[in-house]
Design a protein around this motif. Structure first.
Motif, PDB file in Angstrom:
ATOM      1  N   THR A 152      27.889  51.721  37.971  1.00  0.00           N
ATOM      2  CA  THR A 152      28.895  50.964  37.239  1.00  0.00           C
ATOM      3  C   THR A 152      28.360  50.558  35.873  1.00  0.00           C
ATOM      4  O   THR A 152      27.166  50.655  35.607  1.00  0.00           O
ATOM      5  CB  THR A 152      29.276  49.683  38.003  1.00  0.00           C
ATOM      6  OG1 THR A 152      28.135  48.821  38.038  1.00  0.00           O
ATOM      7  CG2 THR A 152      29.756  49.981  39.408  1.00  0.00           C
ATOM      8  N   ARG A 175      36.679  43.801  49.971  1.00  0.00           N
ATOM      9  CA  ARG A 175      37.186  44.820  49.042  1.00  0.00           C
ATOM     10  C   ARG A 175      37.988  44.186  47.916  1.00  0.00           C
ATOM     11  O   ARG A 175      37.883  44.588  46.758  1.00  0.00           O
ATOM     12  CB  ARG A 175      38.027  45.840  49.798  1.00  0.00           C
ATOM     13  CG  ARG A 175      37.196  46.793  50.591  1.00  0.00           C
ATOM     14  CD  ARG A 175      38.040  47.891  51.200  1.00  0.00           C
ATOM     15  NE  ARG A 175      37.178  48.817  51.910  1.00  0.00           N
ATOM     16  CZ  ARG A 175      37.464  49.381  53.058  1.00  0.00           C
ATOM     17  NH1 ARG A 175      38.621  49.135  53.642  1.00  0.00           N
ATOM     18  NH2 ARG A 175      36.617  50.205  53.622  1.00  0.00           N
ATOM     19  N   GLU A 176      38.804  43.209  48.245  1.00  0.00           N
ATOM     20  CA  GLU A 176      39.587  42.524  47.216  1.00  0.00           C
ATOM     21  C   GLU A 176      38.662  41.813  46.227  1.00  0.00           C
ATOM     22  O   GLU A 176      38.878  41.867  45.016  1.00  0.00           O
ATOM     23  CB  GLU A 176      40.562  41.532  47.851  1.00  0.00           C
ATOM     24  CG  GLU A 176      41.409  40.775  46.845  1.00  0.00           C
ATOM     25  CD  GLU A 176      42.295  41.673  45.984  1.00  0.00           C
ATOM     26  OE1 GLU A 176      42.690  41.227  44.900  1.00  0.00           O
ATOM     27  OE2 GLU A 176      42.591  42.821  46.376  1.00  0.00           O
ATOM     28  N   ARG A 218      37.234  44.388  43.937  1.00  0.00           N
ATOM     29  CA  ARG A 218      38.203  44.793  42.914  1.00  0.00           C
ATOM     30  C   ARG A 218      38.330  43.730  41.823  1.00  0.00           C
ATOM     31  O   ARG A 218      38.410  44.048  40.635  1.00  0.00           O
ATOM     32  CB  ARG A 218      39.572  45.062  43.550  1.00  0.00           C
ATOM     33  CG  ARG A 218      39.643  46.407  44.257  1.00  0.00           C
ATOM     34  CD  ARG A 218      41.073  46.739  44.673  1.00  0.00           C
ATOM     35  NE  ARG A 218      41.516  45.952  45.807  1.00  0.00           N
ATOM     36  CZ  ARG A 218      41.333  46.286  47.078  1.00  0.00           C
ATOM     37  NH1 ARG A 218      40.711  47.394  47.380  1.00  0.00           N
ATOM     38  NH2 ARG A 218      41.765  45.513  48.053  1.00  0.00           N
ATOM     39  N   GLN A 238      35.294  43.930  39.544  1.00  0.00           N
ATOM     40  CA  GLN A 238      35.410  45.052  38.620  1.00  0.00           C
ATOM     41  C   GLN A 238      36.429  44.760  37.522  1.00  0.00           C
ATOM     42  O   GLN A 238      36.236  45.138  36.362  1.00  0.00           O
ATOM     43  CB  GLN A 238      35.781  46.326  39.369  1.00  0.00           C
ATOM     44  CG  GLN A 238      34.633  46.855  40.194  1.00  0.00           C
ATOM     45  CD  GLN A 238      35.011  48.107  40.964  1.00  0.00           C
ATOM     46  OE1 GLN A 238      36.163  48.319  41.298  1.00  0.00           O
ATOM     47  NE2 GLN A 238      34.015  48.926  41.236  1.00  0.00           N
ATOM     48  N   ALA A 239      37.513  44.098  37.856  1.00  0.00           N
ATOM     49  CA  ALA A 239      38.514  43.751  36.845  1.00  0.00           C
ATOM     50  C   ALA A 239      37.929  42.778  35.827  1.00  0.00           C
ATOM     51  O   ALA A 239      38.154  42.930  34.612  1.00  0.00           O
ATOM     52  CB  ALA A 239      39.753  43.139  37.516  1.00  0.00           C
TER      53      ALA A 239
END
Length: 82
Positions: free
Chosen positions: A2, A61-62, A65, A68-69
């Motif tokens: 990443t 997982r949320e 995410r 990452q946002a």
């Protein structure tokens, strides 16, 4: 890797090379500089044999995410600076 992982790799290298910092000081950055598969193995080891429930996996997982946002917002903000 990443963007965050690449950033951590660069920062850890610079801290060592230009400032003479050792392993203990750079451990945080070294940890996040690892490929995701190594991070996943480390996390699974820390969780132990019980693992996570499906609901906990969905929540994790949320959060991933969202992280990452936020990272994307950070880098986009830097790119937009004059």
């Amino acid at each position: 890797m990443t963007s965050w992982g690449g950033y951590c790799t660069t920062l850890a290298g610079a801290l060592r090379r230009f400032h003479g910092f050792g392993e203990e000081v750079c451990a945080f950055f070294d940890f996040f500089a690892q490929p995701a598969t190594a991070l996943e193995r480390a996390a699974a080891k820390d969780l132990g044999p019980a693992g996570l429930t499906p609901a906990e996996i969905a929540t994790a997982r949320e959060y991933g995410r969202l992280l990452q946002a936020y990272e994307r917002l950070f880098w986009n903000t830097l790119a937009e600076l004059p």
